[in-house]
Write an enzyme that holds these catalytic residues in place. Structure first.
Site, PDB file in Angstrom:
ATOM      1  N   HIS A  11      16.967 -18.574   5.223  1.00  0.00           N
ATOM      2  CA  HIS A  11      17.466 -17.508   4.456  1.00  0.00           C
ATOM      3  C   HIS A  11      16.815 -17.972   2.958  1.00  0.00           C
ATOM      4  CE1 HIS A  11      19.703 -15.698   7.343  1.00  0.00           C
ATOM      5  NE2 HIS A  11      20.285 -16.843   7.683  1.00  0.00           N
ATOM      6  N   LYS A  51      -7.737  18.862  -8.073  1.00  0.00           N
ATOM      7  CA  LYS A  51      -6.980  19.993  -9.064  1.00  0.00           C
ATOM      8  C   LYS A  51      -7.199  21.309  -8.381  1.00  0.00           C
ATOM      9  CE  LYS A  51      -6.737  22.048 -13.588  1.00  0.00           C
ATOM     10  NZ  LYS A  51      -6.721  21.869 -14.941  1.00  0.00           N
TER      11      LYS A  51
END
Length: 517
Positions: A279, A139
């Site tokens: 696929h 922070k």
């Protein structure tokens, strides 16, 4: 009161990689080291001067070490802005600013990864003071540098040596990494506790998805899409996320999807089995007395589609199987392991990807399946569970023979992994035709039956969902199908049963649907 010019660094790490060298060089750069517990012991035993945290807090560690850094002399020193007002207040309270925070956290992830770990052990490895210091420093990145990753030690030392300070952009980058570190840590805890709570089958109120990046991919499904591959934190057993690539080109996005499809299908079978995926759909699946025979039969099921396919095998790959696989172009092979002889043959092909998973176990099935939609996430149980002959309900006049029952169960396991609408035709534990991803079931059946051709006579057919009309059964009867497996549950089941009786087809209901979208 005035502060000394010397800067102060707080070092308290679980991962002690490189910490002694870091502390030693910081001391040489004029830093005072403040440390805790095991870290203090590690660096002072190597002759590095350090101050124990209780000497700056004036308060002893208590509660078996649970409380040691949660003190204003630590947190005010970290959180104070480097403004005259804040610094004056620190001086008034005799609190020294902390300029560098080097902290990483208790090994919660490693603890819960151990076998038979108890809830009490997991709870004890939840860090409290560490995340508080990391978040405070992140922070206040404009005045404090926070380091949670030992790989960043050299970078910050080089900046301190060359300029006497750590660049603001570096401090901001370190803060980003720090918040990601604590977020990941809390996610592990939340997910673990949710798992403990949800063993009864409920879904968590807040979903925590945990992953670590394995690699960035060249592109996604298509070249204009960017992509990356993440391993699920805590994943274990034989899965695509835990598999080890031992040869070949970098995996693509589509390779990974297809390898997962191959692996999940081939794990369905206790017998030697081979699957070839194109696929995400199985173009060929077969069992065999040997792995080589299973692969050969899977290939012959659809040799045109097998070209450029992804192969999944459920036994160690031997020389004979490897030699057969070199006879056509394959993108990738995934299996529990490979013999030295098999590798010697397969690695002659520079580009083929080879992955080994280790032995399949009962722990290989994940609990949840996750699908992303725009603006949301869908979570469901994995489509697990296996049917036996005893689970099937015969609904036609003719009962299936024992051979037909075995074949029906084989085709049912395959159709579970076919995109809906899905139809599978098989004979002698070999797929003959697969109709996948069609908009109607008649179309899926037509594709599968056409592909099977004359071989469909005496074969069986599996459907992933019920027949809304009798038309698919009529198609099957005309093609020579002798037995059908389907979920049942249509309003017009009686029409399908009547059609099966007319064609002397044995039909069984599973009571389970296997939609796959």
């Amino acid at each position: 009161m005035c502060f000394k010019v010397k800067k102060r660094a707080m070092i308290s790490v679980s991962d002690k990689t490189g910490v002694v060298e870091l502390a030693r060089e910081l001391v040489q750069l004029g830093y005072e080291i403040v440390s805790t517990g095991g870290t203090f012991k590690t660096i002072t035993q190597e002759g590095v001067a350090a101050t124990y945290v209780t000497d700056i807090t004036g308060f002893p560690e208590i509660l078996e070490g649970r409380v040691k850094t949660l003190h204003p002399h630590v947190h005010a020193g970290i959180l104070a802005k480097r403004t005259p007002e804040h610094l004056a207040q620190l001086a008034e309270l005799d609190i020294v600013p902390i300029d560098l925070v080097v902290v990483n956290l208790y090994p919660f992830k490693e603890t819960i990864a151990r076998e038979n770990v108890t809830l009490a052990e997991a709870i004890e490895n939840i860090d409290i003071g560490g995340p508080a210091m990391v978040r405070a420093a992140a922070k206040n990145y404009q005045g404090v540098a926070v380091v949670v990753n030992p790989k960043r030690y050299r970078e910050i030392l080089e900046q301190l040596k060359s300029t006497g300070t750590i660049k603001e952009e570096t401090r901001f980058s370190l803060a980003q990494e720090a918040f990601a570190h604590t977020a990941d840590y809390d996610t592990h805890i939340a997910a673990y506790l949710a798992q403990v709570k949800d063993e009864q089958g409920s879904f968590p109120d807040h979903l925590c998805l945990r992953g670590e990046k394995i690699q960035e991919l060249r592109y996604g499904e298509n070249p204009h899409q960017k992509a990356a591959f993440y391993r699920e934190i805590g994943a274990h057993g034989a899965g695509i996320g835990t598999a080890r690539q031992i040869h070949g080109k970098e995996l693509s996005f589509n390779n990974i999807v297809d390898l997962n499809a191959a692996l999940e299908l081939v794990k369905e079978f206790p017998e030697a089995a081979a699957v070839i995926i194109k696929h995400t759909n199985p173009c060929g699946t077969a069992l065999g007395e040997s792995l080589a025979m299973a692969y050969e039969r899977a290939f012959q099921a659809d040799p045109v589609s097998a070209f450029g396919g992804i192969v999944g095998l459920n036994r160690e790959v031997d020389l004979e199987t490897a030699q057969k696989m070199t006879e056509t172009f394959l993108e990738a092979v995934i299996a529990p392991s490979f013999t030295k002889e098999a590798l010697a043959v397969l690695t002659n092909k520079a580009n083929i990807r080879l992955l080994e998973t280790g032995v399949f176990t009962s722990e290989d099935v994940s609990r949840f399946d996750v699908k992303k939609v725009h603006g949301g996430i869908l979570l469901q149980d994995i489509d697990g569970g296996k049917l036996s002959a005893a689970d099937l309900k015969v609904v036609t006049k003719r009962k299936p023979t024992d051979e037909e029952l075995t074949e029906l169960l084989f085709s049912w396991r395959v159709v579970k992994h076919v995109k809906s609408n899905g139809i599978v035709v098989s004979k002698n534990h070999q797929t003959l035709g697969v109709g996948a991803g069609q908009m109607n079931r008649v179309g899926a059946a037509q594709i599968a039956l056409t592909q099977g051709g004359q071989e469909c006579r005496g074969a069986v057919l599996a459907s992933d969902a019920f027949f809304p009309f009798r038309d698919t059964v009529d198609q099957a009867g005309q093609a020579g199908i002798t037995a059908i497996i389907q979920p049942g549950g249509s309003l017009k089941d009686e029409e399908s049963i009547l059609a099966a009786d007319e064609h002397n087809i044995a039909m069984v209901f599973t009571g389970i649907r296997h939609f796959k979208h």
